[in-house]
Design a protein around this motif. Structure first.
Motif, short mmCIF file in Angstrom:
data_model
loop_
_atom_site.label_atom_id
_atom_site.label_comp_id
_atom_site.label_asym_id
_atom_site.label_seq_id
_atom_site.Cartn_x
_atom_site.Cartn_y
_atom_site.Cartn_z
N ARG A 179 0.83 -1.20 0.00
CA ARG A 179 0.00 0.00 0.00
C ARG A 179 0.87 1.26 0.00
N SER A 180 1.90 1.26 0.82
CA SER A 180 2.82 2.40 0.89
C SER A 180 3.50 2.63 -0.46
N PHE A 181 3.91 1.55 -1.13
CA PHE A 181 4.54 1.65 -2.46
C PHE A 181 3.61 2.35 -3.44
N VAL A 182 2.35 1.93 -3.49
CA VAL A 182 1.39 2.52 -4.42
C VAL A 182 1.10 3.97 -4.04
N GLN A 183 1.04 4.27 -2.75
CA GLN A 183 0.74 5.63 -2.30
C GLN A 183 1.90 6.60 -2.48
N ARG A 184 3.11 6.08 -2.74
CA ARG A 184 4.24 6.99 -2.98
C ARG A 184 4.03 7.82 -4.23
N ASP A 185 3.12 7.39 -5.09
CA ASP A 185 2.78 8.13 -6.31
C ASP A 185 4.01 8.39 -7.17
N LEU A 186 4.81 7.35 -7.34
CA LEU A 186 6.00 7.45 -8.19
C LEU A 186 5.56 7.60 -9.64
N SER A 187 6.23 8.46 -10.39
CA SER A 187 5.90 8.60 -11.81
C SER A 187 7.14 8.28 -12.65
N GLY A 188 6.88 7.83 -13.84
CA GLY A 188 7.97 7.51 -14.75
C GLY A 188 8.61 6.18 -14.45
N PRO A 189 9.74 5.92 -15.08
CA PRO A 189 10.41 4.63 -14.94
C PRO A 189 10.86 4.36 -13.51
N LEU A 190 10.84 3.09 -13.15
CA LEU A 190 11.31 2.62 -11.85
C LEU A 190 12.49 1.69 -12.05
N VAL A 191 13.39 1.69 -11.11
CA VAL A 191 14.43 0.68 -11.05
C VAL A 191 14.29 0.02 -9.69
N MET A 192 14.19 -1.29 -9.70
CA MET A 192 14.02 -2.06 -8.48
C MET A 192 15.37 -2.70 -8.12
N LEU A 193 15.91 -2.32 -6.96
CA LEU A 193 17.14 -2.92 -6.46
C LEU A 193 16.76 -4.16 -5.67
#
Length: 151
Positions: free
Chosen positions: A18-32
């Motif tokens: 839920r916290s991940f979705v609520q961060r409202d990240l936009s554009g490309p993501l890189v997952m470490l």
């Protein structure tokens, strides 16, 4: 050499998701991804995926990657980097990670589409069998500062 913590992290909690979705990240993501393998893969939770004879956690993770790549690419993602880990240069001396992986996704919606993909989920048992512990840090890109620029 293992971590001094007793908690293993293999799946996101409901709260973390839920916290991940609520961060409202936009554009490309890189997952470490930081990954620590079991000595012997544990397919007890997914006997339908188990090989005929025992394999290492690293070998089970190889099967996971082979299964996962088509679904990752279909949803706009790809693996940017895959590399052997080991002990930290800066960090706890008692902690090590066997593998580091950077996965790029087009955006949060693409990542969620991948994570919910029925075909992908059919093989996730290879990941579960492989891992003793893991960490996943979603990151959004930011511009590099320009040398000599003033604010």
């Amino acid at each position: 050499m293992t971590s001094t913590t007793t908690d293993a992290y293999l799946e996101p909690t409901h709260e973390a998701g839920r916290s991940f979705v609520q961060r409202d990240l936009s554009g490309p993501l890189v997952m470490l991804n930081l990954l620590r393998f079991r000595d012997v893969a544990d397919y007890s939770g997914h006997p339908d995926l188990a090989p005929s004879s025992p394999i290492s956690g690293a070998a089970a993770f190889d099967r996971y990657i082979e299964h996962t790549l088509p679904f990752l690419r279909e949803t706009g993602g790809d693996i940017l980097f895959l590399g052997r880990g080991g002990p930290f240069l800066i960090g706890p001396a008692t902690e090590h990670w066997d593998l580091a992986m950077l996965v790029r996704q087009a955006n949060v919606a693409s990542f969620l589409s991948f994570a919910r993909h029925e075909g992908y989920l059919a093989g996730i048992g290879h990941r579960t069998a492989a891992l003793e512990d893991s960490r996943l840090l979603p990151m959004s890109e930011m511009p590099l500062p320009v040398a000599g620029a003033t604010s």
